[in-house]
Design a protein around this motif. Structure first.
Motif, PDB file in Angstrom:
ATOM      1  N   GLY A   6      35.490  32.923  39.468  1.00  0.00           N
ATOM      2  CA  GLY A   6      34.376  33.073  38.242  1.00  0.00           C
ATOM      3  C   GLY A   6      34.752  31.953  37.320  1.00  0.00           C
ATOM      4  N   ILE A   7      35.857  31.685  37.006  1.00  0.00           N
ATOM      5  CA  ILE A   7      36.152  30.519  35.978  1.00  0.00           C
ATOM      6  C   ILE A   7      35.545  29.182  36.519  1.00  0.00           C
ATOM      7  CG2 ILE A   7      37.754  29.155  34.951  1.00  0.00           C
ATOM      8  CD1 ILE A   7      39.477  31.731  34.558  1.00  0.00           C
ATOM      9  N   VAL A   8      35.781  28.959  37.825  1.00  0.00           N
ATOM     10  CA  VAL A   8      35.412  27.633  38.368  1.00  0.00           C
ATOM     11  C   VAL A   8      33.770  27.496  38.404  1.00  0.00           C
ATOM     12  CG1 VAL A   8      35.450  26.329  40.355  1.00  0.00           C
ATOM     13  CG2 VAL A   8      37.481  27.243  39.653  1.00  0.00           C
ATOM     14  N   ILE A  13      28.637  25.570  36.459  1.00  0.00           N
ATOM     15  CA  ILE A  13      27.275  26.040  36.323  1.00  0.00           C
ATOM     16  C   ILE A  13      26.743  25.029  34.935  1.00  0.00           C
ATOM     17  CG2 ILE A  13      25.669  27.665  34.944  1.00  0.00           C
ATOM     18  CD1 ILE A  13      27.018  29.631  37.006  1.00  0.00           C
ATOM     19  N   ILE A  14      27.756  24.942  33.960  1.00  0.00           N
ATOM     20  CA  ILE A  14      27.549  24.430  32.730  1.00  0.00           C
ATOM     21  C   ILE A  14      27.503  22.857  33.185  1.00  0.00           C
ATOM     22  CG2 ILE A  14      28.571  23.533  30.563  1.00  0.00           C
ATOM     23  CD1 ILE A  14      27.718  26.227  30.761  1.00  0.00           C
ATOM     24  N   ILE A  15      28.251  22.182  33.978  1.00  0.00           N
ATOM     25  CA  ILE A  15      28.131  20.629  34.246  1.00  0.00           C
ATOM     26  C   ILE A  15      26.962  20.346  35.058  1.00  0.00           C
ATOM     27  CG2 ILE A  15      29.088  18.985  35.670  1.00  0.00           C
ATOM     28  CD1 ILE A  15      31.885  20.304  35.183  1.00  0.00           C
ATOM     29  N   LEU A  16      26.367  21.488  35.689  1.00  0.00           N
ATOM     30  CA  LEU A  16      25.260  21.312  36.960  1.00  0.00           C
ATOM     31  C   LEU A  16      24.063  21.344  35.919  1.00  0.00           C
ATOM     32  CD1 LEU A  16      23.980  21.091  39.550  1.00  0.00           C
ATOM     33  CD2 LEU A  16      23.942  23.798  39.667  1.00  0.00           C
ATOM     34  N   ALA A  17      23.922  22.130  34.913  1.00  0.00           N
ATOM     35  CA  ALA A  17      22.812  22.410  33.834  1.00  0.00           C
ATOM     36  C   ALA A  17      22.741  21.051  33.249  1.00  0.00           C
ATOM     37  CB  ALA A  17      23.124  23.668  32.800  1.00  0.00           C
ATOM     38  N   ALA A  18      23.929  20.399  32.939  1.00  0.00           N
ATOM     39  CA  ALA A  18      23.912  19.195  32.069  1.00  0.00           C
ATOM     40  C   ALA A  18      23.081  18.151  32.959  1.00  0.00           C
ATOM     41  CB  ALA A  18      25.365  18.781  31.537  1.00  0.00           C
ATOM     42  N   LEU A  19      23.806  17.901  34.148  1.00  0.00           N
ATOM     43  CA  LEU A  19      23.273  17.080  35.088  1.00  0.00           C
ATOM     44  C   LEU A  19      21.830  17.022  35.438  1.00  0.00           C
ATOM     45  CD1 LEU A  19      26.341  16.979  37.587  1.00  0.00           C
ATOM     46  CD2 LEU A  19      25.665  15.082  35.809  1.00  0.00           C
ATOM     47  N   PRO A 200      37.210  36.647  28.858  1.00  0.00           N
ATOM     48  CA  PRO A 200      37.289  37.168  30.187  1.00  0.00           C
ATOM     49  C   PRO A 200      38.516  37.368  30.658  1.00  0.00           C
ATOM     50  CG  PRO A 200      35.365  35.635  30.224  1.00  0.00           C
ATOM     51  CD  PRO A 200      36.022  35.622  28.901  1.00  0.00           C
ATOM     52  N   LEU A 201      39.497  36.315  30.389  1.00  0.00           N
ATOM     53  CA  LEU A 201      40.771  36.005  30.837  1.00  0.00           C
ATOM     54  C   LEU A 201      41.520  37.352  30.181  1.00  0.00           C
ATOM     55  CD1 LEU A 201      42.921  34.967  32.618  1.00  0.00           C
ATOM     56  CD2 LEU A 201      43.164  33.256  30.843  1.00  0.00           C
ATOM     57  N   GLY A 202      41.498  37.343  28.873  1.00  0.00           N
ATOM     58  CA  GLY A 202      42.169  38.449  28.240  1.00  0.00           C
ATOM     59  C   GLY A 202      41.867  39.963  28.499  1.00  0.00           C
ATOM     60  N   ALA A 203      40.549  40.382  28.819  1.00  0.00           N
ATOM     61  CA  ALA A 203      40.246  41.394  29.255  1.00  0.00           C
ATOM     62  C   ALA A 203      40.701  41.663  30.905  1.00  0.00           C
ATOM     63  CB  ALA A 203      38.557  41.607  29.509  1.00  0.00           C
ATOM     64  N   ARG A 204      40.763  40.601  31.646  1.00  0.00           N
ATOM     65  CA  ARG A 204      41.492  40.909  33.014  1.00  0.00           C
ATOM     66  C   ARG A 204      42.976  40.987  32.821  1.00  0.00           C
ATOM     67  NH1 ARG A 204      39.533  39.605  38.139  1.00  0.00           N
ATOM     68  NH2 ARG A 204      40.696  40.244  39.651  1.00  0.00           N
ATOM     69  N   LEU A 205      43.380  40.400  32.277  1.00  0.00           N
ATOM     70  CA  LEU A 205      44.869  40.310  31.873  1.00  0.00           C
ATOM     71  C   LEU A 205      45.254  41.995  31.483  1.00  0.00           C
ATOM     72  CD1 LEU A 205      46.129  37.087  30.808  1.00  0.00           C
ATOM     73  CD2 LEU A 205      46.302  38.017  33.147  1.00  0.00           C
ATOM     74  N   GLY A 206      44.456  42.244  30.539  1.00  0.00           N
ATOM     75  CA  GLY A 206      44.613  43.619  29.718  1.00  0.00           C
ATOM     76  C   GLY A 206      44.518  44.805  30.923  1.00  0.00           C
ATOM     77  N   MET A 207      43.478  44.493  31.879  1.00  0.00           N
ATOM     78  CA  MET A 207      43.126  45.639  32.798  1.00  0.00           C
ATOM     79  C   MET A 207      44.351  45.664  33.674  1.00  0.00           C
ATOM     80  SD  MET A 207      39.313  44.914  33.747  1.00  0.00           S
ATOM     81  CE  MET A 207      39.355  45.812  35.387  1.00  0.00           C
ATOM     82  N   LEU A 208      45.097  44.413  34.178  1.00  0.00           N
ATOM     83  CA  LEU A 208      46.239  44.649  35.110  1.00  0.00           C
ATOM     84  C   LEU A 208      47.439  45.049  34.347  1.00  0.00           C
ATOM     85  CD1 LEU A 208      45.799  40.633  36.470  1.00  0.00           C
ATOM     86  CD2 LEU A 208      45.388  42.934  37.697  1.00  0.00           C
ATOM     87  N   ALA A 209      47.496  44.711  33.032  1.00  0.00           N
ATOM     88  CA  ALA A 209      48.742  45.346  32.273  1.00  0.00           C
ATOM     89  C   ALA A 209      48.535  46.844  32.144  1.00  0.00           C
ATOM     90  CB  ALA A 209      48.695  44.808  30.808  1.00  0.00           C
ATOM     91  N   GLU A 210      47.285  47.636  32.164  1.00  0.00           N
ATOM     92  CA  GLU A 210      47.088  48.963  32.040  1.00  0.00           C
ATOM     93  C   GLU A 210      47.473  49.577  33.397  1.00  0.00           C
ATOM     94  OE1 GLU A 210      43.147  49.757  30.723  1.00  0.00           O
ATOM     95  OE2 GLU A 210      43.622  49.149  28.856  1.00  0.00           O
ATOM     96  N   ALA A 211      47.159  48.723  34.636  1.00  0.00           N
ATOM     97  CA  ALA A 211      47.557  49.291  35.888  1.00  0.00           C
ATOM     98  C   ALA A 211      48.991  49.298  36.078  1.00  0.00           C
ATOM     99  CB  ALA A 211      46.907  48.185  36.996  1.00  0.00           C
TER     100      ALA A 211
END
Length: 266
Positions: A6-8, A13-19, A200-211
Motif C-alpha cells: 500500500g505504501i509503495v 501514484i503520486i509520482i505517476l500523477a506528476a509525470l 495509516p502506519l500508526g493505525a496498522r501498528l495499533g491494530m497489531l498491538a491490540e491483537a
C-alpha cells in the motif's frame, strides 16, 4: 506485507500523477524541504516521546513484513500437554520445557509455576507484565500518529519559509515561478507523508498491538488454568471457548459470555 504494498503504491501514484502532467521528476525533490519537514518532525517526536520511543517506532516497522503473532491453537495444545506432565510428575517436571519456549512472556509465566508462586501473586504479576508489554507495543502507534499531526504543519512552515525566500528575490522575476513551486514541495511532503504513511502506519501498528494484547490475555488464562491443576481436556475446552469469544464482535461476546472469571474445578 500488504501494508508495504500500500505504501509503495501510494508513492507510485503520486509520482505517476506528476509525470502525467508533464512535470519533471526532479520537481518533486527538494533537499531543503526534506530537512525542514522530516528533520523538524523527527526533533518534535524526540521532544515529545524521547529518542528511545522514536527509535522503537521505526524498529516496529518490521511488523509490516512479518507481524508478530502467537499460534493460539498450538499454545492451547502445549498447555494441555504441560498440564498432563505436571499432574503426573509434578510442576518441577516442566523445567525441561523451558528451553523450547521462544516467547519470553510464556517462559516467565511457566517459570512462576515451576517456582510454585502462589496463585494470588501469580495472576497480578502476569497481568502487570502483560500491561507493560502492551505499553511497549502501543507506543510505536502513538509515535506515528503524532507524526501524522506534525508533518502537515511543519510542511506548511516549510512552504512559508520558501515563499519568504522567493519574496526576497522579487528582483529576479524569471526565478519566481520555480521558487514558488519549490516552496510548495514542502507542503506535499508534509500532507502526503502524513496521510499516506504516518497515519495509516500508526493505525496498522495499533491494530497489531491490540491483537498481541488479546493474545497475552489468553496466555495468562491458560497459564492460570495450568497453575490451578486443571486437566488437559478441561484446559482445551475452556481455552477454545475463550479463543472463539475473542473472534466474535465485542457486543456478541458480551451478551454470550457469563463473565471473565476462570471456571471452577469440576
Amino acid at each position: 506485507m500488504s501494508a508495504i504494498v500500500g505504501i509503495v503504491a501510494a508513492v507510485a501514484i503520486i509520482i505517476l500523477a506528476a509525470l502525467t502532467d508533464g512535470d519533471p521528476l526532479s520537481s518533486l525533490f527538494s533537499l531543503t524541504a526534506v530537512l525542514i519537514v522530516f528533520g523538524g518532525t523527527f526533533t518534535a517526536l524526540v521532544t515529545q516521546f524521547g529518542a528511545k520511543s522514536v527509535l522503537t517506532a521505526f524498529a516496529r516497522c518490521k511488523w509490516l513484513v512479518k507481524p508478530p503473532s502467537v499460534d493460539m491453537h498450538a499454545f492451547i495444545e502445549q498447555v494441555a500437554i504441560w498440564s498432563n506432565l505436571a499432574r503426573s510428575q509434578g510442576a518441577l517436571a516442566l523445567e525441561s520445557e523451558l528451553e523450547s519456549i521462544v516467547d519470553p512472556f510464556q517462559k516467565q509465566g511457566l517459570q512462576m509455576i515451576i517456582d510454585n508462586m502462589a496463585e494470588e501473586e501469580m495472576l497480578p504479576t502476569l497481568e502487570a507484565m502483560a500491561a507493560h508489554a502492551a505499553r511497549d507495543d502501543i507506543i510505536a502507534s502513538e509515535v506515528w500518529e503524532a507524526a501524522g499531526g506534525y508533518l502537515p504543519t511543519i510542511g506548511v512552515m516549510g512552504a512559508v519559509l520558501g515563499l519568504i525566500h522567493v519574496m526576497m528575490r522579487l528582483d529576479h522575476p524569471a526565478e519566481l515561478g520555480e521558487g514558488v513551486a519549490t516552496a510548495f514541495v514542502a507542503t506535499i511532503y508534509g500532507v502526503g507523508s502524513a496521510n499516506l504513511l504516518a497515519l495509516p502506519l500508526g493505525a496498522r501498528l495499533g491494530m497489531l498491538a491490540e491483537a498481541r494484547e488479546r493474545e497475552r490475555h489468553l496466555i495468562v488464562q491458560g497459564l492460570m488454568l495450568l497453575k490451578q491443576g486443571k486437566s488437559g481436556i478441561l484446559i482445551r475446552q475452556t481455552m477454545q471457548v475463550l479463543l472463539s469469544d475473542q473472534k466474535k464482535p465485542p457486543e456478541a461476546a458480551a451478551d454470550e459470555a457469563p463473565g471473565n472469571a476462570l471456571p471452577e474445578a469440576a
